[in-house]
Write an enzyme that holds these catalytic residues in place. Structure first.
Site, short mmCIF file in Angstrom:
data_model
loop_
_atom_site.label_atom_id
_atom_site.label_comp_id
_atom_site.label_asym_id
_atom_site.label_seq_id
_atom_site.Cartn_x
_atom_site.Cartn_y
_atom_site.Cartn_z
N ILE A 208 0.83 -1.05 0.04
CA ILE A 208 0.10 0.00 0.03
C ILE A 208 0.91 1.36 0.02
O ILE A 208 2.00 1.22 0.52
CB ILE A 208 -1.02 -0.14 1.24
CG1 ILE A 208 -2.19 0.95 1.01
CG2 ILE A 208 -0.04 0.08 2.65
CD1 ILE A 208 -3.35 0.75 2.11
N CYS A 209 0.44 2.34 -0.57
CA CYS A 209 1.08 3.71 -0.61
C CYS A 209 -0.23 4.67 -0.32
O CYS A 209 -1.10 4.20 0.14
CB CYS A 209 1.85 3.83 -2.01
SG CYS A 209 0.97 3.95 -3.45
N ARG A 210 0.00 5.71 -0.69
CA ARG A 210 -0.99 6.80 -0.83
C ARG A 210 -2.08 6.56 -1.57
O ARG A 210 -3.36 6.50 -1.44
CB ARG A 210 -0.50 8.25 -1.06
CG ARG A 210 -1.68 9.23 -0.69
CD ARG A 210 -1.06 10.79 -0.97
NE ARG A 210 -0.54 10.99 -2.15
CZ ARG A 210 0.52 11.75 -2.42
NH1 ARG A 210 1.07 12.23 -1.23
NH2 ARG A 210 1.11 11.69 -3.33
N MET B 252 -3.93 4.15 0.56
CA MET B 252 -4.22 4.73 1.91
C MET B 252 -5.58 5.63 1.78
O MET B 252 -6.44 5.78 2.55
CB MET B 252 -3.30 5.36 2.54
CG MET B 252 -2.32 4.32 3.32
SD MET B 252 -3.09 3.14 4.39
CE MET B 252 -3.57 4.13 5.72
#
Length: 111
Positions: A61-63, A90
């Site tokens: 996961i990232c932004r 996220m």
């Protein structure tokens, strides 16, 4: 191997048995992350590959999903088989009401 070619998983389908790998930068992580996530910034990953399990499901996961898609491609190319990109990152995690916390367990935010 980007975009639709990268295996993905809806954030709502990520459970406690999944190793959640957060590849955002330190300031993003500090502002807020998923409880139980493991933080390895994307640029540090090659030196820290041993921290990522190969024997269980991994969600990256990232932004918003771009960096994590790159990491999924990298991990797949290096022998990982059970790795997926967290759809929407996220931002989506928070949008569906999943918890976001700071390092001390207080409510966090996605930046």
């Amino acid at each position: 191997m980007f975009g639709s070619q990268v295996p993905s998983v809806p954030v709502t389908a990520i459970d406690d048995d999944t190793y959640l790998l957060d590849v955002r930068e330190d300031d993003e992580w500090a502002a807020g992350h998923a409880p139980g996530a493991h933080h390895v910034p994307m640029m540090e990953l090659p030196a820290r590959l041993a921290e990522v399990p190969t024997d269980r499901d991994v969600a990256v996961i990232c932004r918003s999903g771009g960096r994590s898609a790159q990491v999924v491609g990298y991990l797949l190319g290096n022998g990982w088989e059970q790795v997926r990109n967290a759809d929407g990152g996220m931002r989506q995690w928070a949008a569906v009401g999943r918890p976001v916390v700071t390092g001390d367990g207080q409510p966090g935010q996605v930046i």
